[in-house]
Each structure stands twice: as C-alpha cells, then as structure tokens.
Design a protein around this motif. Structure first.
Motif, PDB file in Angstrom:
ATOM      1  N   VAL A  86       1.013  -1.414   0.237  1.00 13.99           N
ATOM      2  CA  VAL A  86      -0.244  -0.158  -0.063  1.00 13.99           C
ATOM      3  C   VAL A  86       1.136   0.853  -0.190  1.00 13.99           C
ATOM      4  O   VAL A  86       1.829   1.282   0.877  1.00 13.99           O
ATOM      5  CB  VAL A  86      -0.860   0.388   0.894  1.00 13.99           C
ATOM      6  N   LYS A  87       0.173   1.854  -0.954  1.00 10.35           N
ATOM      7  CA  LYS A  87       1.646   3.359  -0.875  1.00 10.35           C
ATOM      8  C   LYS A  87       0.805   5.030  -0.513  1.00 10.35           C
ATOM      9  O   LYS A  87      -0.271   4.468  -1.137  1.00 10.35           O
ATOM     10  CB  LYS A  87       2.090   3.664  -2.747  1.00 10.35           C
ATOM     11  N   THR A  88       1.176   5.665   0.304  1.00  6.87           N
ATOM     12  CA  THR A  88       0.977   6.968  -0.298  1.00  6.87           C
ATOM     13  C   THR A  88       2.034   7.931  -0.647  1.00  6.87           C
ATOM     14  O   THR A  88       2.537   7.765   0.204  1.00  6.87           O
ATOM     15  CB  THR A  88       0.687   7.180   2.040  1.00  6.87           C
ATOM     16  N   GLY A  89       1.013   8.806  -1.818  1.00  5.30           N
ATOM     17  CA  GLY A  89       2.355   9.419  -2.619  1.00  5.30           C
ATOM     18  C   GLY A  89       2.960   8.267  -2.754  1.00  5.30           C
ATOM     19  O   GLY A  89       2.744   7.572  -3.250  1.00  5.30           O
ATOM     20  N   LYS A  90       4.669   8.287  -2.853  1.00  6.93           N
ATOM     21  CA  LYS A  90       5.647   6.905  -2.951  1.00  6.93           C
ATOM     22  C   LYS A  90       6.017   6.550  -2.172  1.00  6.93           C
ATOM     23  O   LYS A  90       6.646   5.554  -2.032  1.00  6.93           O
ATOM     24  CB  LYS A  90       6.517   7.624  -3.569  1.00  6.93           C
ATOM     25  N   LYS A  91       5.900   6.616  -0.945  1.00  3.64           N
ATOM     26  CA  LYS A  91       5.849   5.653   0.566  1.00  3.64           C
ATOM     27  C   LYS A  91       4.874   4.632   0.264  1.00  3.64           C
ATOM     28  O   LYS A  91       3.865   4.475   0.745  1.00  3.64           O
ATOM     29  CB  LYS A  91       5.674   7.032   1.709  1.00  3.64           C
ATOM     30  N   ILE A  92       5.324   3.351   0.697  1.00  2.00           N
ATOM     31  CA  ILE A  92       5.154   2.412   1.454  1.00  2.00           C
ATOM     32  C   ILE A  92       4.565   2.843   2.637  1.00  2.00           C
ATOM     33  O   ILE A  92       5.102   2.362   3.442  1.00  2.00           O
ATOM     34  CB  ILE A  92       6.299   1.329   0.858  1.00  2.00           C
ATOM     35  N   THR A  93       3.741   2.437   2.884  1.00  2.00           N
ATOM     36  CA  THR A  93       3.028   2.286   4.534  1.00  2.00           C
ATOM     37  C   THR A  93       2.152   1.649   5.246  1.00  2.00           C
ATOM     38  O   THR A  93       2.258   0.934   6.049  1.00  2.00           O
ATOM     39  CB  THR A  93       1.589   3.093   4.325  1.00  2.00           C
TER      40      THR A  93
END
Length: 141
Positions: A86-93
C-alpha cells in the motif's frame, strides 16, 4: 443455420472471458478483534483492493511478489504466498500478505511499515463461496 451459428459464436466470445476471468471477493475477520472485517477484491486472480467494513474508501493494492513452495508433508502438496503493498504518495505504508494452503486456508496478514505491527486475518467461513472456496462472486459488505 448460419445466423444461429453466428449468434452462438458471439455469445461464446462475450461469455467465455467472463467465466475464466471472473471477479471474486474474499471476506476476512481479524483474529485479535472480530469486529474488524475486510473484503478483498480479486481480478484475474490478483488482489486489487481491500475495503474495511464501515469505511467508504477502498485501499488500492500494488502487486509485489509471489512465492510457491513444494511438498509440505501433507495435503495440499504446495502453498503460495503473495505480497501486495500500500502506498501513500511514493511511500510504502503497509504490506498485505496472502497465504494459501488449500480449501478455506486463505490467510491474510497486514504489516504496518511504521510500527511493524502485524494483524492476522482469517476467512469468514459463513461468508465464503460454495464448494469449500474462500472466494465469492459478490462484495462482502
């Protein structure tokens, strides 16, 4: 005769892809808190999104990896693990990991990347499909 053959061919072209690439859903509950339930939408055997019961928005999943192992010493003789991020923006959360070892043995683990906390989910058997399949044709909720 030619019209009926043409009609049958058209019907087969429309119906056959749907039979083999049918959308499926699987319903899960948290092992720690039975009130936490989620629905996973699968398209062409890949998870596409997760939707938690009571929330309006679905969480898109991004396919990461698949692993298969051979002999497990019993039945079934193999199992697979598939991982989605799951990504928020380019970050994997977070990470959702599906493990299958037969019949109703589709298990799901969510790992929060920030806290490293893992949440385990199991199939809600009363909401599963026919013939011992964890998948169903309609959304869970």
């Amino acid at each position: 005769m030619k019209k009926s053959t043409l009609l049958i061919c058209i019907l087969l072209l429309v119906v056959m892809p749907r039979l083999f690439a049918q959308d499926k859903y699987a319903c899960f509950k948290s092992e720690a808190n039975k009130k936490i339930q989620l629905s996973v939408y699968f398209k062409k055997k890949k998870a596409v999104f997760v939707k938690y019961k009571g929330l309006k928005k679905a969480i898109p999943l991004i396919y990461s990896t698949t692993q298969q192992t051979g002999e497990g010493g019993g039945s079934p003789s193999f199992f697979w693990t598939e991982t989605y991020v799951v990504k928020t923006g380019k970050k994997i959360t977070g990470t959702y990991t599906f493990t299958n070892a037969g019949a109703y043995e589709l298990q799901l683990t969510y790992t929060d990347n920030k806290t490293r906390k893992k949440t385990s989910f199991t199939i809600i058997e009363s909401m599963a499909g026919d013939n011992f399949s964890p998948y169903r044709d309609t959304p869970c909720f």
